[in-house]
Design an enzyme around this catalytic site. Sequence first.
Site, mmCIF file in Angstrom:
data_model
loop_
_atom_site.group_PDB
_atom_site.id
_atom_site.type_symbol
_atom_site.label_atom_id
_atom_site.label_comp_id
_atom_site.label_asym_id
_atom_site.label_seq_id
_atom_site.Cartn_x
_atom_site.Cartn_y
_atom_site.Cartn_z
ATOM 1 C CE1 TYR A 126 -2.486 -3.651 0.582
ATOM 2 C CE2 TYR A 126 -3.988 -1.682 0.186
ATOM 3 C CZ TYR A 126 -3.792 -2.557 -0.393
ATOM 4 O OH TYR A 126 -4.832 -3.955 -0.768
ATOM 5 C CE LYS A 179 3.704 -15.681 -6.676
ATOM 6 N NZ LYS A 179 2.631 -16.830 -7.495
ATOM 7 C CG ASP A 212 0.027 -18.576 -7.245
ATOM 8 O OD1 ASP A 212 -0.183 -18.460 -5.917
ATOM 9 O OD2 ASP A 212 0.664 -18.673 -8.719
ATOM 10 C CG ASP A 236 -7.736 -5.269 0.088
ATOM 11 O OD1 ASP A 236 -9.193 -5.327 0.103
ATOM 12 O OD2 ASP A 236 -7.196 -3.712 -0.415
ATOM 13 C CG ASP A 240 -13.629 -7.825 -1.228
ATOM 14 O OD1 ASP A 240 -13.674 -7.341 -0.745
ATOM 15 O OD2 ASP A 240 -13.933 -6.481 -2.156
#
Length: 349
Positions: A126, A179, A212, A236, A240
């Site tokens: 961010y 990751k 992923d 984030d 969702d």
Amino acid sequence: MKIVVLPGDGIGPETMAATVEVLQAASQRFGLDLQLDHDVAGHESLRRHGTTVTPALLAKVKAADGLMLGPMSTYDYTDEINPSRFFRKELDLYANIRPARTWPGVPHKVDAFDLVVVRENTEGFYADRNIASGGSEMLITPDVAVSLRRITRGCCERIARSAFELAMTRKRHVSIVHKANVLKLGDGMFIEECQRVARDFPEVQVDEFIVDAMMAHVVRAPQRFDVIVTTNMFGDILSDLTAELSGSLGLGGSVNAGRDHAMGQAAHGSAPDIAGQDIANPFSLILSAGQLLGWHGQRHGLPAFLAAAEAIERTAAAAVEAGEATRDAGGRLGTAATGRAFAQRLQGA
Ligand code: NAD
């Protein structure tokens, strides 16, 4: 408990109005003596004060026991302060706790599940929060952009601890999402810290997933997860997905918690496509308000607040099952009527 209430942009005012009705009902039913201090942030503040967040508002929020923040149309902002980012950073709200579960009565496309995404909230990818001065995204030439990601041991350690502590109150299972095959240093450090904290919680089962592949696992078999801990942007995105898998993004509650402060905030955005139509689902914000009461109850050892938080969760399930919800959640009511019905149900809980 003094709570500052900031409705926000888009569907914020209508979903917050429904949430306020529920908070008032909770206050009455459980004797919480909630004091709601209504103020503005976002576009309304920009209109009135020339800024999306005033310094006086920050002082007020710091002095309060909690904050309810509505969604903000941040994509429309140019140089304005993003209130969501601002409060997360100023109040050091490092843990974004996002539960997601399927609900009887709400159609869902996957097997029944009940999990929580614990997302680091103060650094990561961010650009607006991971550097002391300036931003961490820059245009090197008109055709070359560079975005930096910050990962620190301290932030990894504290979010891991939040996840393991939460897991101890649930099914004692933490999944670390990363990751590290590509981001070997940053996500390597994240895994290292999570595994170090895991040693303090020998009862908790731990596994690791590359982000992923995690998307496929969550869609295929969400019931195998309990607490998922991950860095900021992965959390984030993943949360969702888990909210939508539960039936609707409008059902995703979320609390941003730090050591001294907490902020209830819907998992979704300001949904300008449906704003002002009385069709937005207020559950996400209502459930977030319940989480905020629960945080306060836990922090100060107040059983009435814990009981209110549990009752809000139970009432949500009963309301959804009875169709007292908006259409996206399989219900038949508008936003305002959903809030009213919820408040009435809670009074009898
Ligand atoms: P969004 O979450 O607002 O909407 C995505 C989709 O979900 C839309 O189809 C919307 O109608 C639907 N939806 C969202 N909330 C709903 C609800 N309560 N009930 C029913 N349907 C709902 O995402 P977006 O459209 O990408 O973003 C809109 C604005 O919100 C942008 O300006 C973005 O920057 C901002 N945003 C703010 C926050 C925040 O304040 N925390 C978070 C995400 C996005």
